[in-house]
Motif scaffolding. Structure first.
Motif, short mmCIF file in Angstrom:
data_model
loop_
_atom_site.label_atom_id
_atom_site.label_comp_id
_atom_site.label_asym_id
_atom_site.label_seq_id
_atom_site.Cartn_x
_atom_site.Cartn_y
_atom_site.Cartn_z
N GLU A 136 -58.96 3.12 9.15
CA GLU A 136 -58.67 4.54 9.14
C GLU A 136 -58.81 5.11 10.56
O GLU A 136 -59.67 4.68 11.31
N ILE A 137 -58.00 6.10 10.86
CA ILE A 137 -58.09 6.73 12.17
C ILE A 137 -59.26 7.71 12.23
O ILE A 137 -59.78 8.02 13.30
N LEU A 138 -59.70 8.18 11.07
CA LEU A 138 -60.81 9.12 11.01
C LEU A 138 -62.03 8.56 11.73
O LEU A 138 -62.49 7.46 11.42
N GLY A 139 -62.53 9.31 12.69
CA GLY A 139 -63.73 8.91 13.42
C GLY A 139 -63.49 7.99 14.60
O GLY A 139 -64.42 7.69 15.35
N LYS A 140 -62.26 7.52 14.77
CA LYS A 140 -61.94 6.65 15.91
C LYS A 140 -61.81 7.49 17.18
O LYS A 140 -61.59 8.70 17.15
N THR A 141 -61.91 6.81 18.33
CA THR A 141 -61.69 7.45 19.63
C THR A 141 -60.43 6.86 20.23
O THR A 141 -60.35 5.67 20.49
N ILE A 142 -59.43 7.72 20.41
CA ILE A 142 -58.13 7.31 20.97
C ILE A 142 -58.02 7.85 22.39
O ILE A 142 -58.16 9.05 22.63
N ILE A 158 -52.27 13.88 16.72
CA ILE A 158 -53.32 13.00 16.19
C ILE A 158 -54.68 13.68 16.10
O ILE A 158 -55.54 13.23 15.33
N VAL A 159 -54.89 14.78 16.83
CA VAL A 159 -56.19 15.47 16.73
C VAL A 159 -56.44 15.97 15.31
O VAL A 159 -57.59 16.17 14.90
N HIS A 160 -55.37 16.19 14.55
CA HIS A 160 -55.52 16.73 13.20
C HIS A 160 -55.90 15.66 12.18
O HIS A 160 -56.10 15.97 11.00
N PHE A 161 -55.99 14.40 12.60
CA PHE A 161 -56.37 13.33 11.69
C PHE A 161 -57.85 12.99 11.76
O PHE A 161 -58.29 11.99 11.20
N GLY A 162 -58.61 13.82 12.46
CA GLY A 162 -60.06 13.61 12.48
C GLY A 162 -60.54 12.59 13.48
O GLY A 162 -61.69 12.12 13.38
N CYS A 163 -59.71 12.23 14.44
CA CYS A 163 -60.15 11.30 15.47
C CYS A 163 -60.53 12.09 16.73
O CYS A 163 -60.17 13.25 16.89
N ARG A 164 -61.26 11.43 17.59
CA ARG A 164 -61.60 12.01 18.89
C ARG A 164 -60.54 11.56 19.88
O ARG A 164 -60.22 10.37 19.97
N VAL A 165 -59.98 12.49 20.63
CA VAL A 165 -58.95 12.18 21.61
C VAL A 165 -59.50 12.43 23.00
O VAL A 165 -59.94 13.54 23.32
#
Length: 310
Positions: A136-142, A158-165
């Motif tokens: 899952e992308i949630l919680g990942k750092t991209i 992608i910021v709206h999917f709960g990941c850190r950018v």
């Protein structure tokens, strides 16, 4: 004014040019070797990637005032020479940034969820749920390199999917906003679990993604390149895929996109890259949607209108 159009364009271009007083001479089938002489007398030229616009190409362009690049990148233009002639460059990154951003999102999710791999396997009558378990992308750092029109458009989705950018851009400051942080190179190497490249091709960025660069990441990464192929070394990508330091790669661009002109070494490299199940390749179409095909014309003509009236 009269403009020569030397590449295939959406049919809306001619009427749009006419609406601002420009006559378009549509010659998409013109041969490369005939372009230079044909440019004599024209006020402007509209190009995609058929030719490299340099001093030799412009030797007969005695009246040229505008060079319109139907797309974002201007790496096929000799910018210094063009500017020395006081010829205005007009490009259209606003026209295809959304298309590129959506495609890049699709590549990211395809990598994380083994979509291409599992599709091939199921069609081959192999039903392997465990081998295609996704992330899952949630919680990942991209991490992003470059925050121009393309990088910003991708990040905004992608910021709206709960990941850190986290973003690194050498030439911009103060980029941090909700869900996005600007970082230094060292922090990106420490934190990123994924890397998406959004830089123009320049002497500074040519093969900047090499073995030394990729070796600096502290954890295995997913890698996406939708910028220019010459920004990233395929040999380096293969090395890090082989060592499991790269979890997967999605490339919309490669070093040599004229596949029938591969050298023997390029063919060997390409075959190695293609052999990985966790590699996705698309044919430089990230910014090439049906919508962007028309929108690019609208952006170019709107910019031309502003330039002419200035």
């Amino acid at each position: 004014m009269n403009f020569l159009i030397i590449d295939e364009m959406h049919s809306s271009l001619i009427p749009l040019l006419n609406s601002i007083g420009i006559k378009g001479d549509y010659k998409p089938n013109i041969k490369k070797e005939d372009v230079a002489q044909k440019l004599a007398g024209y006020d402007g030229v509209v190009v995609r990637s058929k030719v490299f616009v340099n001093k030799e190409l412009l030797k007969y362009a005695d009246n040229l005032k505008y060079i319109c690049r139907a797309g974002a990148g201007i790496d096929n233009l000799d910018v210094d020479y063009i500017e020395s002639r006081a010829i205005k460059i007009v490009n259209a990154p606003e026209g295809n940034r959304n298309a590129l951003a959506e495609h890049t999102v699709g590549l990211l999710f395809s990598l994380l969820n083994n979509i291409v791999k599992s599709d091939k396997e199921v069609k081959a009558m192999l039903w392997d749920r465990e081998g295609n378990r996704g992330y899952e992308i949630l919680g990942k750092t991209i991490g992003l390199i470059g925050y121009g029109f393309m990088g910003e458009a991708f990040a905004s989705k992608i910021v709206h999917f709960g990941c850190r950018v986290i973003v690194y851009d050498k030439y911009k400051n103060g980029l941090s906003c909700e869900g996005l942080e600007q970082v230094e190179l060292s922090e990106r190497f420490e934190e990123a679990g994924g890397l998406s490249v959004h830089v123009p091709l320049t002497e500074e960025t040519r093969f900047m993604i090499d073995d030394e660069f990729l070796s600096k990441f502290k954890k295995p990464i997913w890698f996406i390149n939708t910028s220019r192929g010459e920004v990233a070394s395929l040999e380096a990508i293969i090395h890090h895929l082989s060592s499991k330091r790269m979890l997967g790669a999605a490339l919309d661009v490669i070093e040599n996109e004229k596949l029938n002109t591969f050298t023997e070494n390029q063919k060997i490299t390409f075959d190695k890259l293609s052999s990985f199940d966790n590699v996705i390749l698309t044919p430089h179409v990230a910014g090439w949607s049906y919508e962007s095909y028309q929108r690019i014309n609208e952006v170019l003509v709107d910019k031309l209108k502003t330039e002419i009236s200035a």
